[in-house]
Design a protein around this motif. Sequence first.
Motif, PDB file in Angstrom:
ATOM      1  N   HIS A   1       0.894  -1.350   0.200  1.00  0.00           N
ATOM      2  CA  HIS A   1       0.046   0.127  -0.144  1.00  0.00           C
ATOM      3  C   HIS A   1       0.816   1.360   0.012  1.00  0.00           C
ATOM      4  N   ASP A   2       0.362   2.403  -0.380  1.00  0.00           N
ATOM      5  CA  ASP A   2       0.966   3.641  -0.316  1.00  0.00           C
ATOM      6  C   ASP A   2       1.450   3.865   1.296  1.00  0.00           C
ATOM      7  N   GLU A   3       2.312   4.406   1.287  1.00  0.00           N
ATOM      8  CA  GLU A   3       2.751   5.121   2.751  1.00  0.00           C
ATOM      9  C   GLU A   3       1.999   6.260   2.995  1.00  0.00           C
ATOM     10  N   ILE A   4       1.543   6.372   4.482  1.00  0.00           N
ATOM     11  CA  ILE A   4       0.841   7.177   5.067  1.00  0.00           C
ATOM     12  C   ILE A   4       1.418   7.578   6.328  1.00  0.00           C
TER      13      ILE A   4
ATOM     14  N   GLN B   1      -3.951   4.053  21.258  1.00  0.00           N
ATOM     15  CA  GLN B   1      -4.513   4.199  20.031  1.00  0.00           C
ATOM     16  C   GLN B   1      -3.678   4.630  18.950  1.00  0.00           C
ATOM     17  N   ILE B   2      -4.046   3.995  17.757  1.00  0.00           N
ATOM     18  CA  ILE B   2      -3.131   4.311  16.875  1.00  0.00           C
ATOM     19  C   ILE B   2      -4.054   4.932  15.532  1.00  0.00           C
ATOM     20  N   ASP B   3      -3.779   6.031  15.213  1.00  0.00           N
ATOM     21  CA  ASP B   3      -4.526   6.697  14.305  1.00  0.00           C
ATOM     22  C   ASP B   3      -3.757   7.118  12.836  1.00  0.00           C
ATOM     23  N   SER B   4      -4.297   6.549  11.658  1.00  0.00           N
ATOM     24  CA  SER B   4      -3.859   6.859  10.320  1.00  0.00           C
ATOM     25  C   SER B   4      -4.399   7.758   9.742  1.00  0.00           C
ATOM     26  N   TYR B   5      -3.613   8.520   8.590  1.00  0.00           N
ATOM     27  CA  TYR B   5      -4.112   9.698   8.040  1.00  0.00           C
ATOM     28  C   TYR B   5      -4.077   9.672   6.831  1.00  0.00           C
ATOM     29  N   GLY B   6      -4.939  10.301   5.904  1.00  0.00           N
ATOM     30  CA  GLY B   6      -5.273   9.954   4.460  1.00  0.00           C
ATOM     31  C   GLY B   6      -3.810  10.049   3.755  1.00  0.00           C
TER      32      GLY B   6
END
Length: 77
Positions: A18-21, A37-42
């Motif tokens: 996948h693309d790096e974020i 908590q782990i949050d990913s961003y667009g």
Amino acid sequence: MALIRSFSRKHMDRNSIHDEINATYTPFERDGRVFMQIDSYGRRSRKRPHQKSQSIQLDKRGAIALLNIIRREFHLD
């Protein structure tokens, strides 16, 4: 958002990278229990790339399960 306490291995016929974020993590305590908590961003190509995309939470049980998987799959022991 989801609290993950266990994991199951799944076989997939096709896998892709996948693309790096960007991601952040936040440890916190609630009612005497520790969570992370782990949050990913667009992606950068998204209309709002800095908007939070997904969140997962781990408690101690989930963290131990994930740590054991990471050690085994990456041959870290």
